[in-house]
Design a protein around this motif. Structure first.
Motif, PDB file in Angstrom:
ATOM      1  N   LEU A  99       0.818  -1.220   0.000  1.00  0.00           N
ATOM      2  CA  LEU A  99       0.000   0.000   0.000  1.00  0.00           C
ATOM      3  C   LEU A  99       0.855   1.274   0.000  1.00  0.00           C
ATOM      4  CD1 LEU A  99      -2.698  -1.061   2.637  1.00  0.00           C
ATOM      5  CD2 LEU A  99      -3.034  -0.867   0.166  1.00  0.00           C
ATOM      6  N   SER A 100       2.079   1.165   0.489  1.00  0.00           N
ATOM      7  CA  SER A 100       2.972   2.307   0.625  1.00  0.00           C
ATOM      8  C   SER A 100       3.228   3.008  -0.717  1.00  0.00           C
ATOM      9  CB  SER A 100       4.303   1.807   1.210  1.00  0.00           C
ATOM     10  OG  SER A 100       5.255   2.842   1.232  1.00  0.00           O
ATOM     11  N   GLY A 101       3.070   4.328  -0.722  1.00  0.00           N
ATOM     12  CA  GLY A 101       3.389   5.127  -1.898  1.00  0.00           C
ATOM     13  C   GLY A 101       2.414   4.985  -3.052  1.00  0.00           C
ATOM     14  N   THR A 102       1.236   4.457  -2.792  1.00  0.00           N
ATOM     15  CA  THR A 102       0.272   4.244  -3.872  1.00  0.00           C
ATOM     16  C   THR A 102      -1.140   4.568  -3.384  1.00  0.00           C
ATOM     17  OG1 THR A 102      -0.437   2.671  -5.573  1.00  0.00           O
ATOM     18  CG2 THR A 102      -0.026   1.761  -3.398  1.00  0.00           C
ATOM     19  N   ASP A 103      -2.120   4.349  -4.245  1.00  0.00           N
ATOM     20  CA  ASP A 103      -3.510   4.538  -3.834  1.00  0.00           C
ATOM     21  C   ASP A 103      -4.262   3.223  -3.953  1.00  0.00           C
ATOM     22  OD1 ASP A 103      -5.168   4.548  -6.538  1.00  0.00           O
ATOM     23  OD2 ASP A 103      -3.357   5.728  -6.886  1.00  0.00           O
ATOM     24  N   HIS A 104      -5.344   3.109  -3.202  1.00  0.00           N
ATOM     25  CA  HIS A 104      -6.176   1.907  -3.245  1.00  0.00           C
ATOM     26  C   HIS A 104      -7.612   2.319  -2.940  1.00  0.00           C
ATOM     27  CE1 HIS A 104      -5.063   2.393   1.005  1.00  0.00           C
ATOM     28  NE2 HIS A 104      -6.236   1.845   1.268  1.00  0.00           N
ATOM     29  N   GLU A 105      -8.522   1.385  -3.099  1.00  0.00           N
ATOM     30  CA  GLU A 105      -9.932   1.651  -2.803  1.00  0.00           C
ATOM     31  C   GLU A 105     -10.369   0.858  -1.586  1.00  0.00           C
ATOM     32  OE1 GLU A 105     -11.870   2.637  -7.140  1.00  0.00           O
ATOM     33  OE2 GLU A 105     -11.873   0.550  -6.480  1.00  0.00           O
ATOM     34  N   VAL A 106     -11.149   1.497  -0.732  1.00  0.00           N
ATOM     35  CA  VAL A 106     -11.799   0.810   0.373  1.00  0.00           C
ATOM     36  C   VAL A 106     -13.289   0.766   0.029  1.00  0.00           C
ATOM     37  CG1 VAL A 106     -12.341   0.823   2.839  1.00  0.00           C
ATOM     38  CG2 VAL A 106     -10.079   1.565   2.044  1.00  0.00           C
ATOM     39  N   ILE A 107     -13.825  -0.443  -0.026  1.00  0.00           N
ATOM     40  CA  ILE A 107     -15.231  -0.627  -0.403  1.00  0.00           C
ATOM     41  C   ILE A 107     -15.953  -1.291   0.772  1.00  0.00           C
ATOM     42  CG2 ILE A 107     -16.837  -1.665  -2.067  1.00  0.00           C
ATOM     43  CD1 ILE A 107     -14.240  -1.916  -3.924  1.00  0.00           C
ATOM     44  N   THR A 108     -17.002  -0.642   1.252  1.00  0.00           N
ATOM     45  CA  THR A 108     -17.831  -1.230   2.301  1.00  0.00           C
ATOM     46  C   THR A 108     -19.205  -1.526   1.712  1.00  0.00           C
ATOM     47  OG1 THR A 108     -16.645  -0.063   4.053  1.00  0.00           O
ATOM     48  CG2 THR A 108     -18.833  -0.914   4.604  1.00  0.00           C
ATOM     49  N   GLY A 109     -19.614  -2.770   1.885  1.00  0.00           N
ATOM     50  CA  GLY A 109     -20.960  -3.189   1.494  1.00  0.00           C
ATOM     51  C   GLY A 109     -21.810  -3.288   2.748  1.00  0.00           C
ATOM     52  N   VAL A 110     -23.064  -2.876   2.654  1.00  0.00           N
ATOM     53  CA  VAL A 110     -23.983  -2.905   3.794  1.00  0.00           C
ATOM     54  C   VAL A 110     -25.302  -3.498   3.330  1.00  0.00           C
ATOM     55  CG1 VAL A 110     -25.180  -1.513   5.548  1.00  0.00           C
ATOM     56  CG2 VAL A 110     -22.920  -0.808   4.727  1.00  0.00           C
ATOM     57  N   CYS A 111     -25.899  -4.314   4.198  1.00  0.00           N
ATOM     58  CA  CYS A 111     -27.256  -4.794   3.941  1.00  0.00           C
ATOM     59  C   CYS A 111     -28.107  -4.404   5.142  1.00  0.00           C
ATOM     60  CB  CYS A 111     -27.264  -6.311   3.747  1.00  0.00           C
ATOM     61  SG  CYS A 111     -28.899  -6.919   3.291  1.00  0.00           S
TER      62      CYS A 111
END
Length: 194
Positions: A99-111
């Protein structure tokens, strides 16, 4: 919360989700049980969190009476890979290096569900990490033991404070629950005052 008049169940052991729901003014009970968290291998990565939240809900729905249920799942997506909860310090260290020095996505699903209705939603936040030093990663892993967190980090903890340059989207989504969206859907499950 005074204007939510049904019993609410949060099916999550996550202290962060519990804190967010409480901070938003909801009274609720926590109820948990083990649910198999596997998903089809051909499922698009973006759909995994929502799929798992629905799967968790299906285990509880038959036992509901007048309650409203919330289930959730958070994943960290780095390019074409899902970073789940690390098994140990070595795996946590590897994830943070990736993850260091880059970007990522955090995805939360909810029901959100009751006996009659099931509403699924998800939210995505883009997170940008600075380049982390080996010392920073080792300190965080040893001091915070982030083994219960997807991607091996908590944005609200030390590593988030010193390592995250910016986010695009909901901060609370990264913590574990897109609370603004959850609030909106919950209001539709409210019973009209007689």
């Amino acid at each position: 919360m005074k204007n939510f008049n049904r019993p609410l169940i949060l099916a999550s052991n996550s202290p962060r989700r519990q804190e967010l729901l409480k901070a938003a003014g909801f009274n609720f009970k926590v109820r948990t049980s083990e649910v198999d968290e596997t998903y089809p291998s051909d499922l698009p990565l973006h759909d995994i969190a929502k799929y798992l939240a629905r799967k968790k809900a299906e285990a509880y729905i038959p036992h509901l009476k007048n309650e409203v249920l919330i289930t959730a799942d958070t994943i960290v997506k780095l390019k074409d890979e899902i970073l789940e909860k690390p098994k140990d310090a070595d795996e946590a260290t590897k994830m943070l290096r990736a993850l260091s020095g880059t970007d990522h996505e955090v995805i939360t699903g909810v029901c959100i569900a009751d006996k009659k209705l099931q509403v699924s939603l998800d939210d995505t936040t883009k997170v940008y990490f600075k380049t982390l030093t080996s010392n920073e990663i080792e300190y965080y892993v040893s001091q915070y033991e982030p083994f219960d967190k997807a991607g091996a980090y908590g944005i609200q903890e030390w590593i988030g404070m010193i390592g995250i340059r910016k986010i695009v989207g909901s901060y609370f989504n990264v913590v574990g629950l897109p609370i603004a969206k959850v609030y909106e859907v919950l209001m539709n499950f409210n019973q009209p005052k007689s």
